[in-house]
Design a protein around this motif. Structure first.
Motif, PDB file in Angstrom:
ATOM      1  N   ARG A  27       0.822  -1.224   0.000  1.00  8.97           N
ATOM      2  CA  ARG A  27       0.000   0.000   0.000  1.00  8.97           C
ATOM      3  C   ARG A  27       0.856   1.275   0.000  1.00  8.97           C
ATOM      4  O   ARG A  27       0.399   2.332  -0.409  1.00  8.97           O
ATOM      5  N   LEU A  28       2.096   1.171   0.478  1.00 11.87           N
ATOM      6  CA  LEU A  28       2.995   2.329   0.520  1.00 11.87           C
ATOM      7  C   LEU A  28       3.640   2.519  -0.853  1.00 11.87           C
ATOM      8  O   LEU A  28       4.724   2.030  -1.115  1.00 11.87           O
ATOM      9  N   ASN A  29       2.958   3.235  -1.724  1.00  2.00           N
ATOM     10  CA  ASN A  29       3.466   3.417  -3.084  1.00  2.00           C
ATOM     11  C   ASN A  29       4.179   4.753  -3.268  1.00  2.00           C
ATOM     12  O   ASN A  29       4.517   5.134  -4.383  1.00  2.00           O
ATOM     13  N   GLU A  30       4.408   5.470  -2.180  1.00  2.00           N
ATOM     14  CA  GLU A  30       5.125   6.741  -2.194  1.00  2.00           C
ATOM     15  C   GLU A  30       5.653   6.986  -0.780  1.00  2.00           C
ATOM     16  O   GLU A  30       5.117   6.445   0.178  1.00  2.00           O
ATOM     17  N   PRO A  31       6.687   7.792  -0.653  1.00  2.00           N
ATOM     18  CA  PRO A  31       7.152   8.134   0.695  1.00  2.00           C
ATOM     19  C   PRO A  31       6.074   8.918   1.450  1.00  2.00           C
ATOM     20  O   PRO A  31       5.406   9.775   0.873  1.00  2.00           O
ATOM     21  N   VAL A  32       5.890   8.605   2.716  1.00  2.00           N
ATOM     22  CA  VAL A  32       4.911   9.278   3.556  1.00  2.00           C
ATOM     23  C   VAL A  32       5.567   9.652   4.876  1.00  2.00           C
ATOM     24  O   VAL A  32       6.656   9.174   5.203  1.00  2.00           O
ATOM     25  N   LEU A  33       4.883  10.482   5.628  1.00  2.00           N
ATOM     26  CA  LEU A  33       5.253  10.739   7.013  1.00  2.00           C
ATOM     27  C   LEU A  33       4.357   9.853   7.854  1.00  2.00           C
ATOM     28  O   LEU A  33       3.128   9.993   7.819  1.00  2.00           O
ATOM     29  N   GLY A  34       4.943   8.911   8.572  1.00  2.00           N
ATOM     30  CA  GLY A  34       4.199   8.027   9.449  1.00  2.00           C
ATOM     31  C   GLY A  34       4.271   8.526  10.876  1.00  2.00           C
ATOM     32  O   GLY A  34       5.331   8.947  11.336  1.00  2.00           O
ATOM     33  N   VAL A  35       3.141   8.463  11.574  1.00  2.00           N
ATOM     34  CA  VAL A  35       3.094   8.899  12.966  1.00  2.00           C
ATOM     35  C   VAL A  35       2.704   7.695  13.804  1.00  2.00           C
ATOM     36  O   VAL A  35       1.699   7.036  13.557  1.00  2.00           O
ATOM     37  N   SER A  36       3.535   7.405  14.817  1.00  2.00           N
ATOM     38  CA  SER A  36       3.387   6.163  15.573  1.00  2.00           C
ATOM     39  C   SER A  36       3.894   6.328  16.997  1.00  2.00           C
ATOM     40  O   SER A  36       4.750   7.176  17.269  1.00  2.00           O
ATOM     41  N   CYS A  37       3.384   5.483  17.885  1.00  2.23           N
ATOM     42  CA  CYS A  37       3.911   5.388  19.257  1.00  2.23           C
ATOM     43  C   CYS A  37       4.971   4.289  19.357  1.00  2.23           C
ATOM     44  O   CYS A  37       5.568   4.104  20.413  1.00  2.23           O
ATOM     45  N   LEU A  38       5.196   3.563  18.293  1.00  2.00           N
ATOM     46  CA  LEU A  38       6.196   2.490  18.222  1.00  2.00           C
ATOM     47  C   LEU A  38       5.950   1.355  19.208  1.00  2.00           C
ATOM     48  O   LEU A  38       6.890   0.725  19.681  1.00  2.00           O
ATOM     49  N   ALA A  39       4.688   1.075  19.463  1.00  2.00           N
ATOM     50  CA  ALA A  39       4.361  -0.081  20.301  1.00  2.00           C
ATOM     51  C   ALA A  39       4.735  -1.365  19.575  1.00  2.00           C
ATOM     52  O   ALA A  39       4.974  -1.368  18.364  1.00  2.00           O
ATOM     53  N   ASP A  40       4.763  -2.447  20.310  1.00  2.00           N
ATOM     54  CA  ASP A  40       4.985  -3.779  19.759  1.00  2.00           C
ATOM     55  C   ASP A  40       3.922  -4.058  18.700  1.00  2.00           C
ATOM     56  O   ASP A  40       2.808  -3.565  18.777  1.00  2.00           O
ATOM     57  N   GLY A  41       4.263  -4.823  17.708  1.00  2.00           N
ATOM     58  CA  GLY A  41       3.277  -5.255  16.714  1.00  2.00           C
ATOM     59  C   GLY A  41       3.082  -4.246  15.600  1.00  2.00           C
ATOM     60  O   GLY A  41       4.034  -3.818  14.955  1.00  2.00           O
ATOM     61  N   ALA A  42       1.837  -3.858  15.382  1.00  2.00           N
ATOM     62  CA  ALA A  42       1.459  -3.033  14.234  1.00  2.00           C
ATOM     63  C   ALA A  42       2.268  -1.749  14.116  1.00  2.00           C
ATOM     64  O   ALA A  42       2.694  -1.386  13.017  1.00  2.00           O
ATOM     65  N   ASP A  43       2.491  -1.061  15.227  1.00  2.00           N
ATOM     66  CA  ASP A  43       3.204   0.221  15.167  1.00  2.00           C
ATOM     67  C   ASP A  43       4.619   0.058  14.612  1.00  2.00           C
ATOM     68  O   ASP A  43       5.061   0.836  13.772  1.00  2.00           O
ATOM     69  N   GLN A  44       5.332  -0.930  15.107  1.00  2.00           N
ATOM     70  CA  GLN A  44       6.710  -1.114  14.650  1.00  2.00           C
ATOM     71  C   GLN A  44       6.758  -1.659  13.230  1.00  2.00           C
ATOM     72  O   GLN A  44       7.636  -1.270  12.442  1.00  2.00           O
ATOM     73  N   ILE A  45       5.833  -2.521  12.871  1.00  2.00           N
ATOM     74  CA  ILE A  45       5.759  -3.020  11.490  1.00  2.00           C
ATOM     75  C   ILE A  45       5.575  -1.842  10.536  1.00  2.00           C
ATOM     76  O   ILE A  45       6.271  -1.711   9.528  1.00  2.00           O
ATOM     77  N   PHE A  46       4.633  -0.979  10.849  1.00  2.00           N
ATOM     78  CA  PHE A  46       4.335   0.189  10.023  1.00  2.00           C
ATOM     79  C   PHE A  46       5.538   1.127   9.923  1.00  2.00           C
ATOM     80  O   PHE A  46       5.911   1.552   8.826  1.00  2.00           O
ATOM     81  N   ALA A  47       6.160   1.438  11.058  1.00  2.00           N
ATOM     82  CA  ALA A  47       7.289   2.375  11.057  1.00  2.00           C
ATOM     83  C   ALA A  47       8.442   1.860  10.203  1.00  2.00           C
ATOM     84  O   ALA A  47       9.043   2.616   9.435  1.00  2.00           O
ATOM     85  N   ARG A  48       8.745   0.562  10.306  1.00  2.00           N
ATOM     86  CA  ARG A  48       9.818  -0.011   9.481  1.00  2.00           C
ATOM     87  C   ARG A  48       9.468   0.090   7.994  1.00  2.00           C
ATOM     88  O   ARG A  48      10.322   0.426   7.166  1.00  2.00           O
ATOM     89  N   ALA A  49       8.230  -0.213   7.663  1.00  2.00           N
ATOM     90  CA  ALA A  49       7.801  -0.164   6.257  1.00  2.00           C
ATOM     91  C   ALA A  49       7.873   1.262   5.718  1.00  2.00           C
ATOM     92  O   ALA A  49       8.315   1.473   4.582  1.00  2.00           O
ATOM     93  N   VAL A  50       7.468   2.240   6.505  1.00  2.00           N
ATOM     94  CA  VAL A  50       7.528   3.644   6.081  1.00  2.00           C
ATOM     95  C   VAL A  50       8.971   4.039   5.804  1.00  2.00           C
ATOM     96  O   VAL A  50       9.282   4.635   4.763  1.00  2.00           O
ATOM     97  N   LEU A  51       9.870   3.718   6.725  1.00  2.00           N
ATOM     98  CA  LEU A  51      11.278   4.065   6.538  1.00  2.00           C
ATOM     99  C   LEU A  51      11.881   3.345   5.338  1.00  2.00           C
ATOM    100  O   LEU A  51      12.617   3.950   4.549  1.00  2.00           O
ATOM    101  N   ASP A  52      11.550   2.068   5.165  1.00  2.00           N
ATOM    102  CA  ASP A  52      12.074   1.298   4.035  1.00  2.00           C
ATOM    103  C   ASP A  52      11.587   1.846   2.694  1.00  2.00           C
ATOM    104  O   ASP A  52      12.256   1.690   1.673  1.00  2.00           O
ATOM    105  N   ALA A  53      10.410   2.498   2.703  1.00  2.00           N
ATOM    106  CA  ALA A  53       9.847   3.071   1.477  1.00  2.00           C
ATOM    107  C   ALA A  53      10.358   4.495   1.236  1.00  2.00           C
ATOM    108  O   ALA A  53       9.880   5.173   0.319  1.00  2.00           O
ATOM    109  N   GLY A  54      11.304   4.938   2.055  1.00  2.00           N
ATOM    110  CA  GLY A  54      11.863   6.271   1.871  1.00  2.00           C
ATOM    111  C   GLY A  54      11.125   7.373   2.591  1.00  2.00           C
ATOM    112  O   GLY A  54      11.397   8.556   2.381  1.00  2.00           O
TER     113      GLY A  54
END
Length: 156
Positions: A27-54
């Motif tokens: 779903r991340l087809n462009e760089p975005v600004l992700g906002v997260s609390c970096l909790a275990d599970g979904a938050d960390q998965i999302f944050a890594r994916a956002v960073l990996d997508a630039g």
């Protein structure tokens, strides 16, 4: 740049976490600004994916003692992602409680254009859980995208 917040379940079974990760990355087809609390599970998965997508991440820290309240296995990921954050916003709570977590989620919703939720559609298991954050986002008129594999369960 689109700004996307994340809410979602912690302690995801390995297969569910892998499928959620794959769906978020698709779903991340462009760089975005992700906002997260970096909790275990979904938050960390999302944050890594956002960073990996630039993209970039902004972290909302619910309380001074937040890191101590995370599952021990999630702390290294939290530390690594926090170190890569563009910005960090610390709330004025000391203890990591359900209220501080909900306050952090409300702060996150104040900063985003849309919310992505790793949610099984069930009611929250505690005050301020994923279902509560989704409901708050919908009350505010934010678009919500739910990521949950068909037939998946949170319980192992």
């Amino acid at each position: 740049m689109r700004t996307i917040g994340i809410t979602g379940h912690q302690g995801l079974p390995e297969a569910v976490a892998a499928e959620v990760d794959a769906r978020i990355r698709r779903r991340l087809n462009e760089p975005v600004l992700g906002v997260s609390c970096l909790a275990d599970g979904a938050d960390q998965i999302f944050a890594r994916a956002v960073l990996d997508a630039g993209g970039r991440i902004t972290v909302i820290v619910p309380a001074d003692q937040y890191r101590d309240g995370l599952a021990e296995h999630a702390r290294p990921g939290y530390d690594q992602l926090l170190a890569r954050a563009d910005s960090i916003h610390q709330l004025h709570h000391v203890e990591s409680t359900e209220q501080s977590h909900l306050d952090a989620s409300a702060e996150m919703l104040d900063r985003v254009d849309e919310l992505w939720a790793v949610w099984d559609g069930q009611p929250a298991r505690g005050y301020g859980g994923t279902a509560d954050v989704v409901a708050l986002a919908r009350e505010r008129g934010l678009p919500v995208t739910v990521f949950w594999p068909d037939g998946a369960s949170r319980d192992r």
